[in-house]
Design an enzyme around this catalytic site. Structure first.
Site, PDB file in Angstrom:
ATOM      1  N   LYS A 196       0.867  -1.191   0.000  1.00 40.61           N
ATOM      2  CA  LYS A 196       0.000   0.000   0.000  1.00 40.61           C
ATOM      3  C   LYS A 196       0.898   1.235   0.000  1.00 40.61           C
ATOM      4  O   LYS A 196       1.471   1.595   1.024  1.00 40.61           O
ATOM      5  CB  LYS A 196      -0.865  -0.035   1.261  1.00 40.61           C
ATOM      6  CG  LYS A 196      -2.159   0.734   1.266  1.00 40.61           C
ATOM      7  CD  LYS A 196      -2.112   2.184   0.920  1.00 40.61           C
ATOM      8  CE  LYS A 196      -2.216   3.074   2.136  1.00 40.61           C
ATOM      9  NZ  LYS A 196      -1.938   4.493   1.800  1.00 40.61           N
ATOM     10  N   GLU A 250       2.445   7.792  15.393  1.00 41.44           N
ATOM     11  CA  GLU A 250       1.022   7.746  15.757  1.00 41.44           C
ATOM     12  C   GLU A 250       0.311   6.571  15.059  1.00 41.44           C
ATOM     13  O   GLU A 250      -0.382   5.770  15.700  1.00 41.44           O
ATOM     14  CB  GLU A 250       0.398   9.070  15.331  1.00 41.44           C
ATOM     15  CG  GLU A 250      -0.980   9.313  15.836  1.00 41.44           C
ATOM     16  CD  GLU A 250      -1.596  10.516  15.115  1.00 41.44           C
ATOM     17  OE1 GLU A 250      -0.864  11.293  14.476  1.00 41.44           O
ATOM     18  OE2 GLU A 250      -2.830  10.631  15.187  1.00 41.44           O
ATOM     19  N   GLU A 269       8.808   0.852  11.365  1.00 39.11           N
ATOM     20  CA  GLU A 269       9.913   1.811  11.184  1.00 39.11           C
ATOM     21  C   GLU A 269       9.275   3.188  11.246  1.00 39.11           C
ATOM     22  O   GLU A 269       8.566   3.591  10.325  1.00 39.11           O
ATOM     23  CB  GLU A 269      10.590   1.542   9.849  1.00 39.11           C
ATOM     24  CG  GLU A 269      12.010   2.058   9.808  1.00 39.11           C
ATOM     25  CD  GLU A 269      12.077   3.482   9.335  1.00 39.11           C
ATOM     26  OE1 GLU A 269      12.046   4.391  10.206  1.00 39.11           O
ATOM     27  OE2 GLU A 269      12.144   3.702   8.133  1.00 39.11           O
ATOM     28  N   CYS A 303      12.989  10.189   8.008  1.00 41.11           N
ATOM     29  CA  CYS A 303      12.779   9.770   9.402  1.00 41.11           C
ATOM     30  C   CYS A 303      14.063   9.858  10.206  1.00 41.11           C
ATOM     31  O   CYS A 303      14.030  10.118  11.402  1.00 41.11           O
ATOM     32  CB  CYS A 303      12.197   8.366   9.451  1.00 41.11           C
ATOM     33  SG  CYS A 303      13.035   7.232   8.368  1.00 41.11           S
ATOM     34  N   GLU A 400       8.858  15.701  15.767  1.00 39.07           N
ATOM     35  CA  GLU A 400       9.368  15.481  14.414  1.00 39.07           C
ATOM     36  C   GLU A 400       8.706  16.500  13.481  1.00 39.07           C
ATOM     37  O   GLU A 400       7.488  16.510  13.339  1.00 39.07           O
ATOM     38  CB  GLU A 400       9.021  14.050  13.974  1.00 39.07           C
ATOM     39  CG  GLU A 400       9.611  13.692  12.633  1.00 39.07           C
ATOM     40  CD  GLU A 400       9.337  12.242  12.233  1.00 39.07           C
ATOM     41  OE1 GLU A 400       8.191  11.788  12.382  1.00 39.07           O
ATOM     42  OE2 GLU A 400      10.278  11.579  11.762  1.00 39.07           O
TER      43      GLU A 400
HETATM   44  P1  NDP Z   1       1.338   8.208   8.041  1.00 40.03           P
HETATM   45  O1  NDP Z   1       1.997   7.426   9.103  1.00 40.03           O
HETATM   46  O2  NDP Z   1      -0.093   8.550   8.179  1.00 40.03           O
HETATM   47  O3  NDP Z   1       1.490   7.448   6.633  1.00 40.03           O
HETATM   48  C1  NDP Z   1       2.287   6.316   6.374  1.00 40.03           C
HETATM   49  C2  NDP Z   1       1.474   5.267   5.602  1.00 40.03           C
HETATM   50  O4  NDP Z   1       0.456   4.705   6.442  1.00 40.03           O
HETATM   51  C3  NDP Z   1       0.733   5.821   4.398  1.00 40.03           C
HETATM   52  O5  NDP Z   1       0.692   4.845   3.387  1.00 40.03           O
HETATM   53  C4  NDP Z   1      -0.631   6.083   4.979  1.00 40.03           C
HETATM   54  O6  NDP Z   1      -1.632   6.212   4.022  1.00 40.03           O
HETATM   55  C5  NDP Z   1      -0.820   4.854   5.834  1.00 40.03           C
HETATM   56  N1  NDP Z   1      -1.829   4.995   6.891  1.00 40.03           N
HETATM   57  C6  NDP Z   1      -2.396   6.142   7.398  1.00 40.03           C
HETATM   58  N2  NDP Z   1      -3.267   5.834   8.379  1.00 40.03           N
HETATM   59  C7  NDP Z   1      -3.250   4.484   8.506  1.00 40.03           C
HETATM   60  C8  NDP Z   1      -3.922   3.566   9.370  1.00 40.03           C
HETATM   61  N3  NDP Z   1      -4.763   3.967  10.305  1.00 40.03           N
HETATM   62  N4  NDP Z   1      -3.666   2.244   9.247  1.00 40.03           N
HETATM   63  C9  NDP Z   1      -2.777   1.818   8.324  1.00 40.03           C
HETATM   64  N5  NDP Z   1      -2.117   2.627   7.480  1.00 40.03           N
HETATM   65  C10 NDP Z   1      -2.342   3.956   7.571  1.00 40.03           C
HETATM   66  O7  NDP Z   1       2.165   9.520   7.774  1.00 40.03           O
HETATM   67  P2  NDP Z   1       1.583  10.882   7.157  1.00 40.03           P
HETATM   68  O8  NDP Z   1       1.723  10.799   5.719  1.00 40.03           O
HETATM   69  O9  NDP Z   1       0.241  11.211   7.686  1.00 40.03           O
HETATM   70  O10 NDP Z   1       2.607  11.921   7.773  1.00 40.03           O
HETATM   71  C11 NDP Z   1       2.373  12.439   9.083  1.00 40.03           C
HETATM   72  C12 NDP Z   1       3.664  12.589   9.809  1.00 40.03           C
HETATM   73  O11 NDP Z   1       4.275  11.332   9.974  1.00 40.03           O
HETATM   74  C13 NDP Z   1       4.710  13.401   9.092  1.00 40.03           C
HETATM   75  O12 NDP Z   1       4.550  14.751   9.308  1.00 40.03           O
HETATM   76  C14 NDP Z   1       5.987  12.866   9.666  1.00 40.03           C
HETATM   77  O13 NDP Z   1       6.258  13.526  10.874  1.00 40.03           O
HETATM   78  C15 NDP Z   1       5.665  11.431   9.936  1.00 40.03           C
HETATM   79  N6  NDP Z   1       6.178  10.506   8.912  1.00 40.03           N
HETATM   80  C16 NDP Z   1       7.228   9.734   9.219  1.00 40.03           C
HETATM   81  C17 NDP Z   1       7.742   8.881   8.282  1.00 40.03           C
HETATM   82  C18 NDP Z   1       8.899   8.026   8.577  1.00 40.03           C
HETATM   83  O14 NDP Z   1       9.499   7.480   7.673  1.00 40.03           O
HETATM   84  N7  NDP Z   1       9.235   7.844   9.827  1.00 40.03           N
HETATM   85  C19 NDP Z   1       7.211   8.811   6.934  1.00 40.03           C
HETATM   86  C20 NDP Z   1       6.049   9.634   6.710  1.00 40.03           C
HETATM   87  C21 NDP Z   1       5.583  10.451   7.677  1.00 40.03           C
HETATM   88  P3  NDP Z   1      -1.943   7.686   3.476  1.00 40.03           P
HETATM   89  O15 NDP Z   1      -0.704   8.192   2.846  1.00 40.03           O
HETATM   90  O16 NDP Z   1      -2.958   7.478   2.485  1.00 40.03           O
HETATM   91  O17 NDP Z   1      -2.382   8.482   4.661  1.00 40.03           O
END
Ligand code: NDP
Length: 494
Positions: A196, A250, A269, A303, A400
């Site tokens: 996904k 989260e 991760e 990250c 972050e």
């Molecule tokens: P998310 O954790 O929401 O997104 C990561 C993936 O999880 C995406 O494919 C997302 O889909 C999917 N997802 C979202 N909600 C759910 C759920 N309830 N169950 C399963 N999968 C889910 O990150 P965001 O894109 O919302 O970014 C928010 C913050 O997260 C950023 O500002 C940053 O601080 C942090 N982040 C950290 C990352 C890392 O590598 N550590 C990477 C990305 C973000 P969709 O994109 O459609 O929401």
């Protein structure tokens, strides 16, 4: 011979003028609509829903993408389940051939993938061209090499077997690379997968699906379901054997709660708030490059970004002056321009989040510095930003930001640096800059971080494990450590 560059005394370095050098987008052939990749074919979503995916640098719609609902996800998981027995029975050397084929195809289509990655995600073409795509291919090459050596990979552990069907959820900061980190070890170990991609960056994962189709992988071995968070949540709830997630802490916590007691394997991760620690004996010019790369690489959407700079007090003034000078030379703008250092922020939502946190930094009393640079009128942009006068209680020192924003703190002794560096709920990465090897080892042993770089930052290699402690998650990706979560030993599937 080139003429000496004249520097105004005590001022900023002269601005270097560059003619723009845009990469052509001709190599990319976009379709109007992309269906879900299930059972080896692109199919219409049962949900009947589609959404536009845009370029964050122009806000133009690039294509429409299917939005998978729970029924679509179940269909993809069924396809992966049906494909599993034959894929598992395949001679390991044969399985390796498919994975090698994906790697070679990624190399052949490297330019197309790099341009598409920059169009859909906003990252500078020089990064997608020189890092994301080559490293994605390198992961497939590396894990292909393990496919027929699994019996020797974990001595004394018993007979390795695949776990089954892996549900893999990836973020938007390294869309193709994260797909490779997830798929390559899963396939080499004999698993089938449902991937996904993030809502905002589905296009290179869908191009990877085309590559997988052309590589003639048996239908259903890899499936790609696009959509938003609900699609990810549906995959977590579906009948898969393992969830591998990269994203926010989260959502990682929500997934951990959702999988608790289900018997599903899980690796997470998650986020980070890495300290990049510069000692007074460090080679400062080299450290400046490392600090800049540590936080402004990929607009800080990383990250393991070095988002907290800890500087030993005696070199604070000189390092800060050098950093400010260097910031003036960063070119912010069109991701497809080969000269661009800092591209577009990935989405409006992420830009809002960065702006809100930066505002909190100013409100809480830190001092902000941003270089003068013109930002394009359309698209999502944020100037490279430094904060000084930061204390540990500030939100910009704790949370972050996931953007091009560096919070600078100072320290006097190694112990103080360790205490401050570890004063975070995260534990993903850290950097140490010093001339002394013994100090590097002393620090590395005490820093609670999965990766510690010394006199460098943001170095990645498929043979090296990567992952965190505490709220940065658990499990490792890369190297043998990254293969293990996709294997069970002597029938112990859990
Ligand atoms: P998310 O954790 O929401 O997104 C990561 C993936 O999880 C995406 O494919 C997302 O889909 C999917 N997802 C979202 N909600 C759910 C759920 N309830 N169950 C399963 N999968 C889910 O990150 P965001 O894109 O919302 O970014 C928010 C913050 O997260 C950023 O500002 C940053 O601080 C942090 N982040 C950290 C990352 C890392 O590598 N550590 C990477 C990305 C973000 P969709 O994109 O459609 O929401």
């Amino acid at each position: 011979m080139s003429e000496a560059i004249e520097r105004p005394s005590g001022g900023a370095p002269p601005a270097w003028e560059y003619a723009s050098a845009p990469e052509s987008t001709d190599v990319v052939r976009l379709e109007d609509r992309y269906g879900l990749f299930i059972g080896g074919e692109f199919v219409e979503p049962k949900s009947g829903r589609w959404y536009p995916t845009i370029s964050p640098s122009t806000e133009e719609t690039l294509a429409e993408v299917a939005e998978a609902d729970a029924a679509d996800v179940a269909r993809a998981v069924d396809a992966a389940r049906d494909a599993a027995p034959a894929w598992q029975r395949l001679a390991p050397a044969e399985r390796a051939k498919y994975v090698f084929r994906i790697a070679r195809q990624l190399q052949e289509r490297a330019r197309e993938l790099a341009v598409l990655e920059s169009m859909n995600g906003g990252k500078p073409i020089k990064e997608s061209r020189d890092l994301d795509v080559p490293l994605a291919a390198a992961h497939f090459f590396y894990y292909a090499g393990w496919a027929d050596k699994l019996e020797y990979a974990f001595p004394g552990r018993g007979t390795p077997e695949p776990v089954g069907v892996a549900g893999q959820i990836i973020p938007w900061n390294f869309p193709l690379l994260m797909a490779a980190w997830k798929l390559a070890p899963a396939l080499a170990a004999g698993n089938t997968a449902v991937l996904k991609p993030a809502e905002t960056t589905p296009l290179t994962a869908l191009l990877l699906a085309q590559v997988i189709q052309e590589a003639e992988l048996p239908p259903g071995v890899v499936n790609v379901v696009t959509g938003a968070g609900e699609t990810g949540a549906a995959l977590v709830d579906a009948s898969v054997d393992k969830i591998a997630f990269t994203g926010s802490t989260e959502v990682g916590k929500a997934i951990r709660r959702a999988t608790a007691g289900s018997g599903k394997r899980l690796s997470l991760e998650l986020g980070g708030k890495a300290a990049n620690i510069v000692f007074e004996d460090a080679p400062l010019d080299q450290a400046v490059e490392g600090v800049i790369n540590g936080i402004f690489f990929n607009q800080g959407h990383v990250c393991c970004a070095g988002s907290r700079l800890l500087v030993q007090e005696p070199v604070f003034d000189v390092l800060l002056a050098k950093l400010k000078d260097r910031l003036q030379t960063l070119r912010v703008g069109d991701p497809l321009d080969k000269n661009t250092d800092v591209g577009a922020i990935n989405s409006k939502a992420q830009l809002d989040k960065i702006e809100e946190l930066v505002e909190s930094g100013v409100d809480e009393g830190a001092e902000i510095y941003q270089p003068e640079c013109e930002l394009p009128e359309r698209g999502f942009w944020f100037r490279p930003t430094l904060f000084t006068g930061v204390v540990q209680s500030h939100r910009i020192a704790r949370e972050e930001i996931f953007g091009p924003v560096l919070s600078i703190l100072t320290f006097r002794t190694p112990d103080e640096a360790i205490e401050k560096a570890n004063n975070t709920p995260y534990g993903l990465s850290a950097g140490v800059w010093t001339e002394k090897g013994s100090r590097i080892l002393h620090m590395a042993q005490r820093l609670r971080a999965g990766v510690v770089w010394a006199n460098t930052f943001n170095r990645f290699d498929p043979t090296s494990p990567f992952g965190g402690y505490k709220e940065s998650g658990f499990g490792r990706e890369g190297g043998l450590h990254g293969l293990e979560p996709y294997l069970s030993f002597d029938g112990n599937h859990r």
